[in-house]
Design an enzyme around this catalytic site. Sequence first.
Site, mmCIF file in Angstrom:
data_model
loop_
_atom_site.group_PDB
_atom_site.id
_atom_site.type_symbol
_atom_site.label_atom_id
_atom_site.label_comp_id
_atom_site.label_asym_id
_atom_site.label_seq_id
_atom_site.Cartn_x
_atom_site.Cartn_y
_atom_site.Cartn_z
ATOM 1 N N SER A 46 72.231 21.461 16.819
ATOM 2 C CA SER A 46 73.072 22.362 15.964
ATOM 3 C C SER A 46 73.397 21.688 14.755
ATOM 4 O O SER A 46 73.621 22.163 13.539
ATOM 5 C CB SER A 46 74.341 22.520 16.388
ATOM 6 O OG SER A 46 74.425 23.031 17.824
ATOM 7 N N HIS A 70 66.165 25.568 16.730
ATOM 8 C CA HIS A 70 67.451 25.772 16.940
ATOM 9 C C HIS A 70 67.953 27.163 17.523
ATOM 10 O O HIS A 70 67.686 28.346 16.745
ATOM 11 C CB HIS A 70 68.433 25.518 15.672
ATOM 12 C CG HIS A 70 69.795 25.629 15.583
ATOM 13 N ND1 HIS A 70 70.636 26.134 14.683
ATOM 14 C CD2 HIS A 70 70.648 25.317 16.712
ATOM 15 C CE1 HIS A 70 72.001 25.940 15.152
ATOM 16 N NE2 HIS A 70 71.932 25.510 16.458
ATOM 17 N N GLU A 120 66.364 29.043 14.275
ATOM 18 C CA GLU A 120 66.008 28.380 13.262
ATOM 19 C C GLU A 120 64.927 27.350 13.343
ATOM 20 O O GLU A 120 65.166 26.564 14.273
ATOM 21 C CB GLU A 120 67.326 27.559 12.505
ATOM 22 C CG GLU A 120 68.144 28.789 12.105
ATOM 23 C CD GLU A 120 69.656 28.052 11.790
ATOM 24 O OE1 GLU A 120 70.460 28.429 10.652
ATOM 25 O OE2 GLU A 120 69.869 26.940 12.168
ATOM 26 N N ASN A 143 74.918 27.430 10.521
ATOM 27 C CA ASN A 143 76.304 26.781 10.533
ATOM 28 C C ASN A 143 76.772 26.298 9.181
ATOM 29 O O ASN A 143 77.871 25.949 9.173
ATOM 30 C CB ASN A 143 76.278 25.451 11.511
ATOM 31 C CG ASN A 143 76.320 25.838 12.962
ATOM 32 O OD1 ASN A 143 76.789 27.055 13.262
ATOM 33 N ND2 ASN A 143 75.501 25.025 13.646
HETATM 34 N N1 LIG Z 1 76.292 25.617 23.369
HETATM 35 C C1 LIG Z 1 75.837 26.071 22.022
HETATM 36 O O1 LIG Z 1 76.612 26.955 21.572
HETATM 37 C C2 LIG Z 1 74.915 25.531 21.239
HETATM 38 C C3 LIG Z 1 74.218 26.264 20.372
HETATM 39 C C4 LIG Z 1 72.952 25.742 19.719
HETATM 40 C C5 LIG Z 1 72.751 24.466 19.877
HETATM 41 N N2 LIG Z 1 73.490 23.734 20.701
HETATM 42 C C6 LIG Z 1 72.959 22.424 20.977
HETATM 43 O O2 LIG Z 1 72.226 22.094 22.158
HETATM 44 C C7 LIG Z 1 72.409 21.059 22.842
HETATM 45 C C8 LIG Z 1 72.775 21.258 24.185
HETATM 46 O O3 LIG Z 1 74.190 21.981 24.004
HETATM 47 P P1 LIG Z 1 74.614 22.623 25.631
HETATM 48 O O4 LIG Z 1 75.787 23.585 24.912
HETATM 49 O O5 LIG Z 1 73.413 23.360 26.297
HETATM 50 O O6 LIG Z 1 75.419 21.271 26.201
HETATM 51 P P2 LIG Z 1 75.639 21.290 27.759
HETATM 52 O O7 LIG Z 1 76.460 20.143 28.026
HETATM 53 O O8 LIG Z 1 75.830 22.595 28.374
HETATM 54 O O9 LIG Z 1 74.191 20.680 28.240
HETATM 55 C C9 LIG Z 1 73.619 19.317 28.148
HETATM 56 C C10 LIG Z 1 72.906 18.917 29.412
HETATM 57 O O10 LIG Z 1 72.139 17.785 29.011
HETATM 58 C C11 LIG Z 1 72.371 16.707 30.150
HETATM 59 N N3 LIG Z 1 72.276 15.536 29.863
HETATM 60 C C12 LIG Z 1 73.313 14.663 29.855
HETATM 61 N N4 LIG Z 1 72.981 13.264 29.205
HETATM 62 C C13 LIG Z 1 71.601 13.649 29.075
HETATM 63 C C14 LIG Z 1 70.657 12.655 28.600
HETATM 64 N N5 LIG Z 1 70.903 11.436 28.458
HETATM 65 N N6 LIG Z 1 69.470 13.225 28.315
HETATM 66 C C15 LIG Z 1 69.012 14.339 28.583
HETATM 67 N N7 LIG Z 1 69.965 15.438 29.319
HETATM 68 C C16 LIG Z 1 71.302 14.886 29.567
HETATM 69 C C17 LIG Z 1 73.707 17.315 30.922
HETATM 70 O O11 LIG Z 1 73.439 16.927 32.287
HETATM 71 C C18 LIG Z 1 73.730 18.795 30.535
HETATM 72 O O12 LIG Z 1 72.928 19.488 31.775
HETATM 73 C C19 LIG Z 1 73.293 20.234 21.758
HETATM 74 O O13 LIG Z 1 72.485 19.798 21.033
HETATM 75 C C20 LIG Z 1 73.980 21.369 21.085
HETATM 76 O O14 LIG Z 1 74.427 20.935 19.781
HETATM 77 C C21 LIG Z 1 74.284 24.311 21.534
#
Ligand SMILES: NC(=O)c1ccc[n+]([C@@H]2O[C@H](COP(=O)([O-])OP(=O)(O)OC[C@H]3O[C@@H](n4cnc5c(N)ncnc54)[C@H](O)[C@@H]3O)[C@@H](O)[C@H]2O)c1
Length: 416
Positions: free
Chosen positions: A135, A156, A168, A206
């Site tokens: 993000s 994204h 995106e 964002n």
């Molecule tokens: N949640 C949102 O609203 C949102 C929206 C857009 C983008 N994002 C981006 O998406 C990404 C993931 O966010 P999320 O909300 O799904 O987080 P999350 O915490 O729900 O999921 C992250 C996952 O990554 C795993 N993980 C831990 N260490 C790891 C490693 N070393 N290698 C690979 N996987 C690993 C975890 O076990 C978990 O299942 C981030 O970069 C976040 O900024 C999130």
Amino acid sequence: MVADPLLSSGEGATPLTIARVGVLGAGTMGAGIAQVAAEAGLAVLIHDPVVGAVERAQERIAGFIGRRVEKGQLTPAEGVAALGRLATATELENLASADLVIEAAPEDLELKRGAFRRLDAAAADRLVILASNTSSLSITRIAEATRRPQRVVGMHFFNPVPVMALVEVIAGPLTDPAVSSATADLARRMGKTPVMAADTPGFIVNRVARPFYLEALRIVGEGLAGVDEVDAAMRGVGFRVGPFELIDAIGADVNLAVTESVAAAFAGEARYRPHPLQRALVEAGRLGRKTGAGFYDYAADGSPGAPWAGLRTRRAVPGARVTADQIATQIVATVVNEAASAVEAGVATPDAIDTAMRLGTNYPLGPLAWGERVGLGAVVGTLDALHAAAPDSGYRVVPLLRRLAERGGSFFEPRP
Ligand SMILES: NC(=O)c1ccc[n+]([C@@H]2O[C@H](COP(=O)([O-])OP(=O)(O)OC[C@H]3O[C@@H](n4cnc5c(N)ncnc54)[C@H](O)[C@@H]3O)[C@@H](O)[C@H]2O)c1
């Protein structure tokens, strides 16, 4: 000299058909991405290093798909077929057998760079595209960890992935245009609307959404209106939810983290600076709906109650309070200014910015079109008055916006 196939661009360098997708990280976003990809007919390979994470994601996906079948959105056969396309990879390196890997690991630059380095090494000469769902981190910094920066791109998605239509697609300066367009095609196949954005802080959504929150926070912080009055004012002009309701839905901690990350990337420029009330909420543990309390209190069934009585704001001088009209006018003007700054900085085209804001944040109208509907002269007038009253608060009108207002021009007409 034989060109390195990983570094060459153009015809033949990009697999035109993406049939296999890898997903790294099976959390909120990874699970949603895997589900949508499988429903779109792609073979999906998921890896998560945390024990049990992939299994939990598969259960969640099965639950979602089951409900889609119950609602008649998928036939039972389609549901079974989608679930059959999901496979687990025990090692991260296995993902390199895909045509495109989408990384949805935690938001940590070194962690992502490490994962990209390993994927790049495992892919060797295979022409895999490596996409990040970050993000807020720089795609360029992630790409630098690989030998294939041309094949690294941002993809994204928005939360919840099965619902939100926007993706995106972020190209770094080295990203091969064929890679960006293959990534956009994949997003379309997944039923999404891609918009192209440059690798700049906050990308489109964002960044342009920052003042929607920050101006609302400033109005409340100055004691000029209550949080419920600001939310009502924004709903009154067509927003589905007001800024404080939205922070409560997103999480005050997440909202603060995004604000801090964009502010840091803009080296503390005044208009991105976090507002003290954001920290106050986080410090009070009032993170929003997920903790049962944020800017509002919530009943056990999730229905919103009164605004937080403990919110400490300035006491406005008598007569200084603002009307619903003024609230909406000010917030919209700051969002229009930010959208204009994104156009000026070459983040994306005016159309892409408006599409991204409608689909990524559910704004009823894109901010640039909105500014033109209000009249760019009126928007500039609002910002100039705010700037005159608070010269250090980041209300300076973006030159492009002022120029268009003076000439009666439009963001959507080719610029001379
Ligand atoms: N949640 C949102 O609203 C949102 C929206 C857009 C983008 N994002 C981006 O998406 C990404 C993931 O966010 P999320 O909300 O799904 O987080 P999350 O915490 O729900 O999921 C992250 C996952 O990554 C795993 N993980 C831990 N260490 C790891 C490693 N070393 N290698 C690979 N996987 C690993 C975890 O076990 C978990 O299942 C981030 O970069 C976040 O900024 C999130």
